[in-house]
Scaffold this motif. Structure first.
Motif, short mmCIF file in Angstrom:
data_model
loop_
_atom_site.label_atom_id
_atom_site.label_comp_id
_atom_site.label_asym_id
_atom_site.label_seq_id
_atom_site.Cartn_x
_atom_site.Cartn_y
_atom_site.Cartn_z
N LEU A 18 0.85 -1.19 0.00
CA LEU A 18 0.00 0.00 0.00
C LEU A 18 0.88 1.23 0.00
CD1 LEU A 18 -2.72 -0.81 2.66
CD2 LEU A 18 -3.03 -0.65 0.20
N GLU A 19 0.46 2.26 -0.73
CA GLU A 19 1.19 3.52 -0.74
C GLU A 19 0.20 4.65 -0.94
OE1 GLU A 19 5.05 3.78 -2.73
OE2 GLU A 19 4.23 5.47 -3.84
N VAL A 20 0.38 5.73 -0.20
CA VAL A 20 -0.47 6.90 -0.40
C VAL A 20 -0.01 7.60 -1.68
CG1 VAL A 20 -1.22 9.11 0.54
CG2 VAL A 20 -0.90 7.16 2.06
N GLY A 23 -3.06 11.44 -2.20
CA GLY A 23 -3.93 11.51 -1.03
C GLY A 23 -4.75 10.27 -0.76
N ASN A 24 -4.64 9.21 -1.58
CA ASN A 24 -5.42 7.99 -1.40
C ASN A 24 -4.50 6.78 -1.31
OD1 ASN A 24 -8.07 9.17 -1.68
ND2 ASN A 24 -7.60 9.42 -3.84
N ASN A 25 -4.92 5.76 -0.53
CA ASN A 25 -4.17 4.52 -0.47
C ASN A 25 -4.41 3.71 -1.73
OD1 ASN A 25 -2.75 4.33 2.05
ND2 ASN A 25 -4.74 4.28 3.06
N LYS A 26 -3.32 3.41 -2.41
CA LYS A 26 -3.39 2.61 -3.64
C LYS A 26 -2.56 1.36 -3.44
CE LYS A 26 -5.61 5.94 -5.64
NZ LYS A 26 -5.92 6.38 -6.93
N VAL A 27 -2.93 0.29 -4.11
CA VAL A 27 -2.15 -0.94 -4.09
C VAL A 27 -1.09 -0.82 -5.18
CG1 VAL A 27 -2.18 -3.42 -4.50
CG2 VAL A 27 -3.99 -2.36 -3.18
N GLY A 28 0.15 -1.17 -4.80
CA GLY A 28 1.24 -1.16 -5.76
C GLY A 28 1.87 -2.54 -5.87
N TRP A 29 2.53 -2.80 -7.00
CA TRP A 29 3.26 -4.04 -7.22
C TRP A 29 4.65 -3.67 -7.65
CZ3 TRP A 29 5.35 -7.21 -11.20
CH2 TRP A 29 5.49 -8.57 -10.87
#
Length: 182
Positions: A18-20, A23-29
């Motif tokens: 997870l990374e902000v 301003g929003n938490n997004k899923v990253g790979w």
């Protein structure tokens, strides 16, 4: 959230995190075969979400793609490096990698030995259980729904491959009855 790598962001393998962003938490790979990619949907909204990552090595279309709730978000080309390593599959936080106290819920983890197509991801993302009638059941490497493991110290692998996971470190079980909105 999930990794198959010795160290969080270096060496062979991959991790889902997870990374902000904006301003929003997004899923990253992140992996050694591609640049990072991120889902486009805010997932820290109190609702359940399905996150799918596919890695396809099919000649000219070698890509990693990320989907949220069955919807394609973005893709990156991949290189010829190998993801292979001897690191265990880890659910949750790895010490030394970012937030020391993440608060997240995970259920219904599925890993396949084949890349699902965009239409398969769209069709299968909202399925709550996988059984022998599932079109990709034979391709499961591991399937850990967690539904019947509440209160135990393991996640039982229901793929038939016997890859049960023992839980260590601080964790809590949470019962829920919500259905995914899609």
């Amino acid at each position: 959230i999930l990794s198959k790598r010795d160290r969080g962001f270096t060496g062979n393998g991959w991790n889902l995190f997870l990374e902000v962003r904006n301003g929003n938490n997004k899923v990253g790979w992140n992996s050694n075969i591609s640049n990072q990619i991120f889902g486009t949907t805010e997932i820290n909204d109190g609702n359940w979400h399905s996150v799918t990552v596919t890695v396809s090595r099919s000649g000219q279309r070698d890509t990693v793609k990320i989907f949220t709730d069955g919807v394609f978000n973005t893709k990156n080309p991949i290189n010829t490096s190998s993801l292979n390593n001897s690191a265990p599959l880890v659910i949750g936080k790895k010490i030394g990698d970012g937030n020391e106290g993440p608060n997240l819920l995970i259920a219904n983890l599925q890993i396949y030995n084949t890349a699902l197509t965009e239409s398969e991801v769209a069709d299968l993302a909202g399925i709550g259980t996988v059984d022998s009638s599932h079109p990709k059941y034979a391709n499961l490497i591991g399937y850990w729904p967690g539904y019947d493991d509440v209160g135990t110290a393991k996640l039982t692998d229901l793929s038939g491959n016997g890859n049960d996971m023992m839980l260590t470190g601080p964790y809590n079980w949470v019962s829920f009855s919500e259905l995914v909105s899609y």
